[in-house]
Write an enzyme that holds these catalytic residues in place. Structure first.
Site, mmCIF file in Angstrom:
data_model
loop_
_atom_site.group_PDB
_atom_site.id
_atom_site.type_symbol
_atom_site.label_atom_id
_atom_site.label_comp_id
_atom_site.label_asym_id
_atom_site.label_seq_id
_atom_site.Cartn_x
_atom_site.Cartn_y
_atom_site.Cartn_z
ATOM 1 N N ARG A 187 0.839 -1.218 0.000
ATOM 2 C CA ARG A 187 0.000 0.000 0.000
ATOM 3 C C ARG A 187 0.866 1.258 0.000
ATOM 4 O O ARG A 187 0.416 2.340 -0.379
ATOM 5 C CB ARG A 187 -0.956 -0.004 1.206
ATOM 6 C CG ARG A 187 -0.240 0.081 2.536
ATOM 7 C CD ARG A 187 -1.121 0.080 3.766
ATOM 8 N NE ARG A 187 -0.281 0.001 4.952
ATOM 9 C CZ ARG A 187 0.157 -1.136 5.487
ATOM 10 N NH1 ARG A 187 -0.187 -2.286 4.941
ATOM 11 N NH2 ARG A 187 0.935 -1.135 6.544
ATOM 12 N N ASN A 188 2.126 1.130 0.464
ATOM 13 C CA ASN A 188 3.046 2.268 0.498
ATOM 14 C C ASN A 188 4.040 2.254 -0.658
ATOM 15 O O ASN A 188 5.089 2.894 -0.595
ATOM 16 C CB ASN A 188 3.803 2.305 1.827
ATOM 17 C CG ASN A 188 2.923 2.802 2.957
ATOM 18 O OD1 ASN A 188 2.012 3.594 2.724
ATOM 19 N ND2 ASN A 188 3.155 2.333 4.164
#
Length: 449
Positions: A312-313
């Site tokens: 997600r990052n």
């Protein structure tokens, strides 16, 4: 000026009527020096927005220097904390119209006081904090103190005079001044904000345009959070790598705006989930894994720890390059005692138990990220509660290989998940193994990305 290749610069003036071979640019444009070994007074540069390359006059640009990480750097140098009214009066001497400071209210905890010098005396205005907003007159409301000071520096409103000169707290340095000197302070008038593309825990993220370049803008309104993020943004000014999301600069307006390059294809989890096996082949998955590994290897070389590495990052660019994001920001809450804040499924056992974060705990997270990549964005430890994950992992449990995952990649995941941190590989070793695997699957030197 002797520039080194890779130096980040800002144009001091326009060069619209470029001669043959020269680069066209405008005042304030960002350029990267490509070749400094040309004839005296000239070097070759690349325009960060257009990608064009050409000759520039060395004296027409100034270097963007990395900011020193300095705990005294403050977005609110005029904020003096918990001092009494009489102490504030002493600090605002010799009296000067418009000299001001802000202090915490001792009589009304949770509120603030704006102290302003005018006509030889100091006037104290109570700033009431209610419904997450601040007000002096119940007419004009502000999200934070920075916003309020900015407003009353331009408008007199209910106070005796516009705010002219901040009385800096001893030992603090003005972030605005330091950002401006080093070339990282951007101009709000050159930013056009577009649609909201994300709501984070710390603020909203917008798509925008800055001097012709498409950008992402993270806006942090809370004073305390903005101050914490400032420290981490200074770390980002030191970093430049093709697999890290690039910081373009900072705007101080109604809080803190962090401006980065725009990654049009969003985060890696959603990218993989929405496309799946029919669109993305194993070679592309390997390339994403390698992209992230190279970004992390660079962070490791700078002795920086990410602390929150997960798909997600990781963001995906227009040309499908994966870049690590939020690498400077994960540390903001590293002293967080509430362990519920930690992303349990991605965090190494020693970091969960003793909050011991190292490159080796980043390697553990990278192993989980590899699993996410090769499962096309599935949630790790499917159908397990966080409590179960903690207990089982501590007891030696490791996830099974994703469907169709190459055996050597699963072996690499398990290496990253060694219980003993010292037995886990470094990012350079991981990169070598990934490159070997790429070579087997794609023997031609020009891999499609």
């Amino acid at each position: 000026m002797n520039w080194a290749a890779g130096t980040q610069c800002v144009a001091k003036s326009d060069n619209k009527k470029a001669k043959s071979g020269e680069l066209v640019y405008h005042k304030g444009d960002f350029l990267t020096i490509v070749d400094a070994s040309l004839r005296k007074g000239y070097c070759k540069a690349r325009h960060n927005t257009t990608g064009d390359e050409g000759l520039i006059n060395s004296s027409n640009v100034r270097e963007r220097k990395a900011l020193r990480v300095d705990p005294n750097l403050s977005l609110m140098p005029w904020f003096h904390g918990k001092i009494s009214g009489s102490e504030a009066v002493c600090k605002l001497q010799p009296a000067e119209n418009g000299l001001f400071l802000v202090r915490e209210s001792i009589r009304h905890p949770g509120d603030y006081v704006l102290c302003v010098s005018f006509s030889g005396e100091v006037i104290h205005y109570r700033v009431i904090y209610q419904d997450n907003k601040l007000t002096i007159d119940n007419k004009q409301y502000f999200y934070n103190l920075i916003d309020m000071i900015e407003y009353y520096s331009r408008n007199k409103g209910p106070i005796a005079t516009t705010l002219m000169k901040p009385k800096q707290k001893q030992g603090t340095k003005s972030a605005e001044l330091e950002l401006s000197k080093t070339g990282w302070l951007l101009d709000i008038t050159k930013l056009t904000l577009g649609e909201n593309i994300g709501e984070g825990e710390f603020g909203a993220v917008y798509e925008g345009e800055y001097m012709g370049q498409r950008v992402a803008v993270k806006i942090i309104k809370c004073d305390v959070t903005a101050q914490a993020f400032l420290q981490e943004t200074t770390v980002m000014t030191k970093l430049q790598h093709k697999n890290l999301v690039q910081l373009l600069g900072v705007i101080l307006h109604k809080g803190l705006h962090i401006v980065t390059e725009l990654m049009t294809k969003g985060n890696l989890v959603n990218f993989l989930r929405t496309r799946g096996r029919s669109v993305i082949n194993i070679l592309q998955l390997l390339q994403f894994a390698l992209d992230v590994c190279e970004g992390m290897e660079y962070l490791e070389s700078k002795k920086l720890i990410h602390r929150d590495l997960a798909a997600r990052n990781v963001l995906v660019s227009e040309d499908s390059v994966a870049k690590v994001s939020d690498f400077g920001l994960a540390k903001v809450y590293s002293k967080e005692t509430d362990k519920a804040k930690l992303p349990v499924k991605w965090t190494a056992p020693e970091a969960l138990k003793k909050e011991k974060f190292t490159t080796k705990s980043d390697i553990w997270s990278y192993g989980v990220l590899l699993w996410e990549i090769f499962s096309y964005g599935r949630q790790p430890y499917p159908k397990m509660s966080l409590k179960e994950v903690k207990e089982k992992v501590e007891g030696g449990y490791r996830m099974e290989a994703p469907v169709d995952c190459p055996p050597c990649i699963y072996s690499l995941m398990k290496l990253c998940w060694e219980q003993e941190p010292r037995r886990r590989p470094g990012f350079t070793k991981v990169k070598e193994k990934l490159e070997q695997e790429m070579g087997k699957l794609n023997p031609s030197p020009t891999a499609e990305h």
